[in-house]
Design a protein around this motif. Sequence first.
Motif, PDB file in Angstrom:
ATOM      1  N   UNK A 223      -4.338  -7.094  -0.939  1.00 22.42           N
ATOM      2  CA  UNK A 223      -4.625  -6.045   0.259  1.00 22.42           C
ATOM      3  C   UNK A 223      -3.395  -6.448   1.005  1.00 22.42           C
ATOM      4  N   UNK A 224      -3.051  -7.771   1.487  1.00 23.81           N
ATOM      5  CA  UNK A 224      -2.160  -8.142   2.627  1.00 23.81           C
ATOM      6  C   UNK A 224      -0.681  -7.710   1.963  1.00 23.81           C
ATOM      7  N   UNK A 225      -0.450  -7.727   0.679  1.00 27.88           N
ATOM      8  CA  UNK A 225       0.639  -7.355   0.197  1.00 27.88           C
ATOM      9  C   UNK A 225       1.046  -5.952   0.256  1.00 27.88           C
ATOM     10  N   UNK A 226      -0.130  -5.160  -0.134  1.00 31.01           N
ATOM     11  CA  UNK A 226      -0.002  -3.616   0.139  1.00 31.01           C
ATOM     12  C   UNK A 226       0.368  -3.378   1.531  1.00 31.01           C
ATOM     13  N   UNK A 227      -0.348  -3.982   2.575  1.00 33.61           N
ATOM     14  CA  UNK A 227      -0.029  -3.785   3.865  1.00 33.61           C
ATOM     15  C   UNK A 227       1.573  -3.985   4.292  1.00 33.61           C
ATOM     16  N   UNK A 228       1.744  -5.304   3.811  1.00 37.65           N
ATOM     17  CA  UNK A 228       3.329  -5.232   4.200  1.00 37.65           C
ATOM     18  C   UNK A 228       4.321  -4.542   3.661  1.00 37.65           C
ATOM     19  N   UNK A 229       3.964  -4.076   2.443  1.00 38.94           N
ATOM     20  CA  UNK A 229       4.852  -2.806   1.912  1.00 38.94           C
ATOM     21  C   UNK A 229       4.749  -1.726   2.132  1.00 38.94           C
ATOM     22  N   UNK A 230       3.546  -1.345   2.874  1.00 43.91           N
ATOM     23  CA  UNK A 230       3.041  -0.081   3.602  1.00 43.91           C
ATOM     24  C   UNK A 230       4.248   0.080   4.841  1.00 43.91           C
ATOM     25  N   UNK A 231       4.219  -0.891   5.539  1.00 43.98           N
ATOM     26  CA  UNK A 231       5.168  -1.124   6.644  1.00 43.98           C
ATOM     27  C   UNK A 231       6.372  -1.018   6.089  1.00 43.98           C
ATOM     28  N   UNK A 232       6.944  -1.508   4.930  1.00 45.38           N
ATOM     29  CA  UNK A 232       8.385  -1.353   4.504  1.00 45.38           C
ATOM     30  C   UNK A 232       8.605  -0.035   3.949  1.00 45.38           C
ATOM     31  N   UNK A 233       7.447   0.933   4.033  1.00 46.41           N
ATOM     32  CA  UNK A 233       8.073   2.212   3.443  1.00 46.41           C
ATOM     33  C   UNK A 233       7.495   2.538   2.043  1.00 46.41           C
ATOM     34  N   UNK A 234       6.463   1.735   1.490  1.00 45.00           N
ATOM     35  CA  UNK A 234       5.996   2.216   0.128  1.00 45.00           C
ATOM     36  C   UNK A 234       5.488   3.569  -0.032  1.00 45.00           C
ATOM     37  N   UNK A 235       4.980   4.136   0.945  1.00 43.52           N
ATOM     38  CA  UNK A 235       4.459   5.764   0.615  1.00 43.52           C
ATOM     39  C   UNK A 235       5.512   6.288   0.504  1.00 43.52           C
ATOM     40  N   UNK A 236       6.738   5.874   1.004  1.00 42.31           N
ATOM     41  CA  UNK A 236       7.923   7.274   0.822  1.00 42.31           C
ATOM     42  C   UNK A 236       8.796   7.046  -0.553  1.00 42.31           C
ATOM     43  N   UNK A 237       8.157   5.874  -1.200  1.00 44.31           N
ATOM     44  CA  UNK A 237       8.458   5.757  -2.597  1.00 44.31           C
ATOM     45  C   UNK A 237       8.322   6.913  -3.526  1.00 44.31           C
ATOM     46  N   UNK A 238       8.905   7.339  -4.369  1.00 41.92           N
ATOM     47  CA  UNK A 238       8.524   8.116  -5.644  1.00 41.92           C
ATOM     48  C   UNK A 238       7.722   7.568  -6.716  1.00 41.92           C
ATOM     49  N   UNK A 239       8.144   6.264  -7.004  1.00 39.95           N
ATOM     50  CA  UNK A 239       7.668   5.313  -8.041  1.00 39.95           C
ATOM     51  C   UNK A 239       6.514   4.424  -7.797  1.00 39.95           C
ATOM     52  N   UNK A 240       7.120   3.609  -6.821  1.00 37.01           N
ATOM     53  CA  UNK A 240       6.194   2.341  -6.593  1.00 37.01           C
ATOM     54  C   UNK A 240       4.933   2.437  -6.018  1.00 37.01           C
ATOM     55  N   UNK A 241       4.706   3.664  -5.221  1.00 34.57           N
ATOM     56  CA  UNK A 241       3.122   3.839  -4.623  1.00 34.57           C
ATOM     57  C   UNK A 241       2.324   4.256  -5.861  1.00 34.57           C
ATOM     58  N   UNK A 242       2.815   4.608  -6.981  1.00 32.79           N
ATOM     59  CA  UNK A 242       1.900   4.868  -8.000  1.00 32.79           C
ATOM     60  C   UNK A 242       1.340   3.852  -8.760  1.00 32.79           C
ATOM     61  N   UNK A 243       1.809   2.648  -8.639  1.00 30.63           N
ATOM     62  CA  UNK A 243       1.680   1.446  -9.411  1.00 30.63           C
ATOM     63  C   UNK A 243       0.068   0.936  -9.180  1.00 30.63           C
ATOM     64  N   UNK A 244      -0.141   0.607 -10.396  1.00 25.50           N
ATOM     65  CA  UNK A 244      -1.676  -0.169 -10.436  1.00 25.50           C
ATOM     66  C   UNK A 244      -1.943  -0.916  -9.306  1.00 25.50           C
ATOM     67  N   UNK A 245      -3.170  -0.831  -8.852  1.00 26.90           N
ATOM     68  CA  UNK A 245      -3.295  -1.483  -7.488  1.00 26.90           C
ATOM     69  C   UNK A 245      -2.881  -1.074  -6.363  1.00 26.90           C
ATOM     70  N   UNK A 246      -1.735  -0.801  -6.059  1.00 27.90           N
ATOM     71  CA  UNK A 246      -1.047  -0.095  -5.053  1.00 27.90           C
ATOM     72  C   UNK A 246      -1.434   0.954  -4.470  1.00 27.90           C
ATOM     73  N   UNK A 247      -1.818   2.083  -5.327  1.00 31.99           N
ATOM     74  CA  UNK A 247      -2.243   3.240  -5.160  1.00 31.99           C
ATOM     75  C   UNK A 247      -3.775   3.123  -4.524  1.00 31.99           C
TER      76      UNK A 247
END
Length: 310
Positions: A223-247
């Motif tokens: 959860x903390x990893x996803x939180x950090x990546x969300x701040x880094x723009x995870x949702x703006x990506x086309x591929x990464x936010x669909x990854x298992x666990x992250x979505x």
Amino acid sequence: MTGPPDTWPATPPVIAVVGPTGSGKSDLAVSLALEFDGEVINADSMQFYRGMDIGTAKISLAERRGVPHHLLDILDVTEEASVSDFQQQARALIADIHNRGKRAILAGGSGLYVRAALDVLEFPGTDPDIRRRLEAELEAAGPAPLRKQLEDVDPVSAGRLGDARRIIRALEVFELTGRPFSSFMPSREYFQPAVQIGLGVDRELLRERLARRVHTMVDRGLLEEVRRLDVAGLRRGRTAPRALGYAQFLKVLDGDADVEQAAEETIVATRQFARRQLTWFRADPRITWLDWQDPELVAKTAALCGPGLP
């Protein structure tokens, strides 16, 4: 690769370790690299991303046991993974590794990426203007008119593709090349000598292992990893936010699920993904399947992979 050793090619084949997620591909690849003085090339598209470590079960530095690994941590989460770019990078790495007298070992469960590296496979280009126009048509009228366009120019692809994003890609390719997207589908022909080892699993044991692995990821701080990546723009990506666990864990951040619900959804999605991987790889008759829990797995795999480079 089949036949006695005297029929093996002068240049040893690329080794590819394939199979479903959680089957031990990374560990076997490292053991083979130590056996053959090799280097590992990652073929898991989600392990391209920097910071996506826990949720992708990315192999740690300690687990690499000194073996060089390539194509890990090469993209930001806002960037889109490209199988065409991967093909160029992987083939350049294979050539470089072999030219240095070592052995290239491909490891990963992203089936199309494995085939892009190993097989005769052509990727048509892209055009952002065409893509934007087609996406605007999708937004305005839905997928039905686009599907009708595709049926008119490429009925084979129209019958295969259900996802709107892939329909747009097929239409883009036709506009760019004048050829139907289906004409670019690969044949099972190696680009250069290769041997593929598939890890055959006990499906019930794999189901249990995948559930334990997800719970371990949660305990390690997914959860903390996803939180950090969300701040880094995870949702703006086309591929990464669909990854298992992250979505699934993005929904926790949004208040739409709790950690337990997200974990259970991740387990279900991961098991479904593993079944799709097995279906994909089982369709390739060139893969030699070995028992993932065989105590002689490394020795048996090494025997199938031929001699090291001279």
